[in-house]
Design a protein around this motif. Structure first.
Motif, short mmCIF file in Angstrom:
data_model
loop_
_atom_site.label_atom_id
_atom_site.label_comp_id
_atom_site.label_asym_id
_atom_site.label_seq_id
_atom_site.Cartn_x
_atom_site.Cartn_y
_atom_site.Cartn_z
N UNK A 195 92.55 36.71 -3.71
CA UNK A 195 92.87 35.59 -4.57
C UNK A 195 94.36 35.32 -4.59
N UNK A 196 94.71 34.05 -4.79
CA UNK A 196 96.10 33.68 -4.90
C UNK A 196 96.24 32.33 -5.55
N UNK A 197 97.47 32.00 -5.96
CA UNK A 197 97.73 30.71 -6.59
C UNK A 197 97.76 29.63 -5.51
N UNK A 198 96.92 28.60 -5.68
CA UNK A 198 96.87 27.51 -4.70
C UNK A 198 97.39 26.20 -5.29
N UNK A 199 97.67 26.20 -6.60
CA UNK A 199 98.20 25.00 -7.22
C UNK A 199 98.78 25.28 -8.58
N UNK A 200 99.73 24.45 -8.99
CA UNK A 200 100.34 24.56 -10.32
C UNK A 200 100.46 23.16 -10.89
N UNK A 201 100.01 23.00 -12.14
CA UNK A 201 100.17 21.72 -12.85
C UNK A 201 100.77 22.05 -14.21
N UNK A 202 102.05 21.69 -14.41
CA UNK A 202 102.71 22.03 -15.66
C UNK A 202 102.71 23.52 -15.87
N UNK A 203 102.12 23.97 -16.96
CA UNK A 203 102.07 25.41 -17.28
C UNK A 203 100.80 26.07 -16.77
N UNK A 204 99.95 25.33 -16.07
CA UNK A 204 98.67 25.86 -15.61
C UNK A 204 98.69 26.18 -14.12
N UNK A 205 98.06 27.29 -13.76
CA UNK A 205 97.92 27.64 -12.35
C UNK A 205 96.46 27.52 -11.94
N UNK A 206 96.24 27.25 -10.66
CA UNK A 206 94.88 27.18 -10.10
C UNK A 206 94.78 28.25 -9.04
N UNK A 207 93.75 29.10 -9.17
CA UNK A 207 93.52 30.17 -8.20
C UNK A 207 92.46 29.75 -7.20
N UNK A 208 92.52 30.37 -6.03
CA UNK A 208 91.51 30.06 -5.01
C UNK A 208 90.12 30.38 -5.52
N UNK A 209 89.99 31.42 -6.34
CA UNK A 209 88.68 31.80 -6.87
C UNK A 209 88.16 30.76 -7.86
N UNK A 210 89.05 29.97 -8.46
CA UNK A 210 88.60 28.90 -9.36
C UNK A 210 87.74 27.89 -8.60
N UNK A 211 88.07 27.67 -7.33
CA UNK A 211 87.27 26.75 -6.49
C UNK A 211 85.89 27.37 -6.24
#
Length: 452
Positions: free
Chosen positions: A30-46
């Motif tokens: 897993x890793x960070x694939x996106x950032x929006x403001x204070x929020x991060x999106x992880x590959x596992x979120x997909x």
């Protein structure tokens, strides 16, 4: 009151094995694939998005990771901006909803230990912290979307122009519809049964006042309001909250710590305790109990509805006249029993979108035919008998401006709302810190996430 819809939440938990696999993947790669403001999106979120869609019965073969990543970006933008706009989702609201859903999960899988095992959480506190963040972000997202479109209205001229601009070969088809009327006969609840409930509520009230028990515990044990029972009857309301008038009228007369006397609404009898008053908001707990219908009363109701049907089928009285004279449903009796679609507020129901129980009752009826007595049960009404008839059927047809104005208006309003959301997103993307991971920079996004 409100009702729990377990289906959407439980869908995720029914695929527990898939959830565990997704979490295992997260631990490895897993890793960070996106950032929006204070929020991060992880590959596992997909991955988890795929799991949720599959659990809901969606065909995921044609859905790309880029599309789901785009949805994640949108959700995070809403949640981030909700915080910037000082939209508040209280811990009480989140905890109340979480308690309801956790009860639903336990009911589905058998125990809280199984839920913890599915999510690889060491204990209940760890799971609640995880689930709390998910619920809070979802509620922030929903409230931000609502804020964007609140107040958007559409004029008849805009509806007309919207319809004119639809190409001839794209004019929508509307499905077959029916117009339905009904006559409702409710069993008479005896004064004795009503008094039993009132006396029971008075006793519970006195136990709390005497310090023998807490209102919370009594609500958990005795309230018949399923939506709030696990949370001790808790609600947070204001004058605009969609509760029945009688409930709000009593709630807003109480001071902090006061407990009402028993009072009646269409749902039964209640007592309310106000815990906190915060400006226009009230935090309260309530206990709901409903008088019981005796078998004798139910039998009398059936005999009455059978007599009404006999008068209609013999031609002594029309269905419409019988509804006005005999029906116990005040919402429909004055217009001859005609049912209004709660979604469109017009007297037509599209067959493919009807409530399954109503569809089953009307699908085999011929126009003008009167059904046999139907025993039904609804929250706030209890058991009752009804007769239904089909007044008219409209076959599948291409949208007609005059005949289908309300449906076209709904489409036009939705189009206007979508455009408003797109404009809002375009503006907020420009002013918000956004980072897209290398693996997703080649995606063909609908929104300008790459700020090109």
């Amino acid at each position: 009151m409100r009702f729990i819809n377990k289906k959407s939440i439980l869908a995720l938990f029914l695929l527990s094995g898939a959830v565990i696999m997704a979490q295992a993947k997260k631990e490895k790669v897993d890793g960070v694939v996106g950032v929006v403001g204070d929020y991060v999106i992880l590959d596992s979120d997909i991955d988890l998005e795929y799991i949720q869609l599959k659990a809901q019965g969606v065909d995921i073969k044609e859905i790309t990771r880029c599309e789901l990543f785009g949805k994640q970006l949108e959700d995070k933008l809403y949640a981030h901006q909700a915080i910037q706009d000082s939209i508040i989702v209280s811990d009480e609201e989140v905890n109340g909803f979480m308690n309801e859903q956790m009860d639903a999960m336990v009911e589905q899988v058998g125990s809280i230990d199984k839920v913890l095992k599915f999510y690889r959480k060491k204990n209940l506190d760890e799971f609640r912290a995880y689930f709390f963040d998910i619920i809070k972000n979802n509620k922030l997202t929903d409230q931000m979307r609502k804020k964007i479109i609140d107040g958007i209205e559409i004029t008849p001229e805009e509806v007309r122009n919207f319809f004119k601009e639809i190409p001839e070969d794209e004019i929508p088809l509307f499905g077959a519809e029916v117009e339905v009327s009904q006559i409702v006969v409710k069993p008479v609840v005896s004064e004795e049964e009503k008094q039993k409930v009132i006396d029971r509520l008075k006793k519970l009230r006195q136990e709390v006042l005497d310090g023998e028990s807490s209102f919370f515990s009594r609500a958990v044990l005795y309230t018949e309001d399923i939506a709030s029972s696990s949370n001790g009857g808790f609600y947070k309301i204001n004058r605009k909250t969609s509760f029945v008038k009688e409930f709000k009228d009593v709630a807003f007369t109480l001071g902090e710590g006061e407990i009402s006397e028993p009072f009646e609404t269409i749902f039964g009898y209640h007592i309310i305790m106000v815990e906190k008053i915060k400006g226009q908001d009230i935090e309260l707990r309530h206990i709901l109990m409903s008088p019981k219908v005796t078998p004798e009363a139910l039998k009398e109701a059936k005999e009455k509805v059978e007599l009404i049907r006999s008068k209609i089928t013999s031609g002594t009285i029309t269905f419409q006249e019988a509804a006005k004279t005999f029906s116990d449903e005040k919402e429909t009796k004055n217009n001859g029993g005609v049912l209004l679609n709660p979604r469109t507020l017009e007297p037509r129901f599209e067959l493919t979108k009807m409530d399954p129980s109503l569809y089953g009752q009307v699908s085999e009826l011929k126009d003008g035919e009167v059904s046999l007595p139907i025993l039904s049960e609804e929250r706030g009404i209890g058991k009752f008998y009804k007769l239904i008839t089909v007044n008219n059927r409209i076959g599948e047809h291409k949208a007609d401006f005059a005949q289908d104005y309300l449906k076209i208006k709904e489409l036009a309003l939705r189009d206007k709302q979508i455009k408003a959301i797109a404009k809002w997103a375009e503006e907020k993307i420009e002013e918000t810190y956004i980072k897209i991971g290398d693996d997703y920079r080649d995606c063909d996004f609908t929104n300008n996430w790459l700020k090109k």
